[in-house]
Scaffold this motif. Structure first.
Motif, short mmCIF file in Angstrom:
data_model
loop_
_atom_site.label_atom_id
_atom_site.label_comp_id
_atom_site.label_asym_id
_atom_site.label_seq_id
_atom_site.Cartn_x
_atom_site.Cartn_y
_atom_site.Cartn_z
N ARG A 142 3.11 1.15 3.50
CA ARG A 142 2.69 0.39 4.67
C ARG A 142 3.78 -0.60 5.01
NH1 ARG A 142 0.30 -4.66 5.35
NH2 ARG A 142 0.16 -4.89 3.08
N PHE A 153 1.54 5.55 -0.62
CA PHE A 153 0.91 6.84 -0.38
C PHE A 153 1.86 7.97 -0.78
CE2 PHE A 153 -2.34 5.06 2.48
CZ PHE A 153 -1.74 3.87 2.85
N PHE A 171 -3.80 1.04 -3.40
CA PHE A 171 -3.99 -0.21 -2.68
C PHE A 171 -3.95 -1.40 -3.64
CE2 PHE A 171 -4.15 2.09 0.89
CZ PHE A 171 -5.23 2.03 1.76
N ASN A 222 0.87 -1.16 0.00
CA ASN A 222 0.00 0.00 0.00
C ASN A 222 0.91 1.22 0.00
OD1 ASN A 222 -1.86 -1.78 2.41
ND2 ASN A 222 -2.41 -1.60 0.27
#
Lengths: 113, 113
Positions: B94, B34, B51, B32
């Protein structure tokens, strides 16, 4: 809108003082985080809490402790402040472990002299 | 543990120029990813996230990012920047089952009028 607030925007403390940084979120989030932000190093996780009274060490917990007595409040404690703890401290929260988006507070710029 | 590398620490460009910021993460599997942005004096906020599904992700303010699994990359792009895009940009991944985020060092972008 999620709101994460931090008790102070700027703080100046002396070496050896005990320092409390407070963070409050108003969205009933389970998880809360404390980071420090330093130029060239990005954000580094100090501690996080996945629920009330629960805490886990992050990447750089040395010299810090945390407290989460209520769901909305997460405190970062510097037991004996040192000059190398001069930094920007960011608090964040998120709904729970299944939700990866974190919401950040405005930050507290701490200077230790 | 996952790590994140951002290629540029400082970028200066003129309005209407195109922007591309590089981000690489350390190992594969399900990820994941970002991009967060911090405008001067403001909170860190989410720009976009990946995702699964379409590797080309569109975010706010005209930004997009492309996930290239074979290159472990998640580069941020904007075809034509504005002065208001002056900010610091952070890539994050993540890092574990708790959903903790590992941040890159950040890229300071300055857009000149």
């Amino acid at each position: 809108d999620v709101k994460v607030t931090q008790s102070s925007r700027y703080l100046v403390k002396r070496t050896g003082e005990k320092v409390f940084l407070e963070c409050v979120q108003d969205m009933d989030h389970e998880n809360m985080f404390w980071y420090r932000q330093d130029p060239g190093l990005g954000l580094r996780l100090i501690y996080f809490s996945y629920d009330v009274k629960m805490k886990e060490k992050g990447d750089i917990p040395e010299g810090y402790s945390v407290s989460r007595e209520k769901k909305e409040r997460f405190s970062l404690i510097l037991e004996s402040a040192s000059t190398n703890q001069t930094s920007m401290y960011l608090c964040a929260s998120r709904t729970d472990v299944t939700s990866y988006e974190q919401y950040f507070g405005p930050g507290t710029r701490l200077t230790v002299t | 543990a996952q790590s994140v590398s951002q290629h540029n620490h400082h970028v200066i460009l003129s309005e209407a120029a195109s922007l591309e910021l590089g981000c690489n993460y350390s190992y594969g599997g399900t990820v994941n990813l970002f991009w967060y942005v911090q405008y001067p004096g403001q909170h860190l906020q989410l720009l976009l996230k990946y995702f699964s599904g379409d590797p080309l992700v569109k975010g706010i303010k005209g930004f997009e990012a492309e996930f290239i699994k074979s290159k472990f990359s998640f580069n941020l792009r904007k075809p034509s920047v504005q002065w208001s895009d002056t900010a610091e940009y952070f890539c994050a991944v993540r890092s574990d089952s708790w959903g903790k985020l590992q941040f890159g060092a950040g890229t300071q972008v300055v857009v000149t009028p």
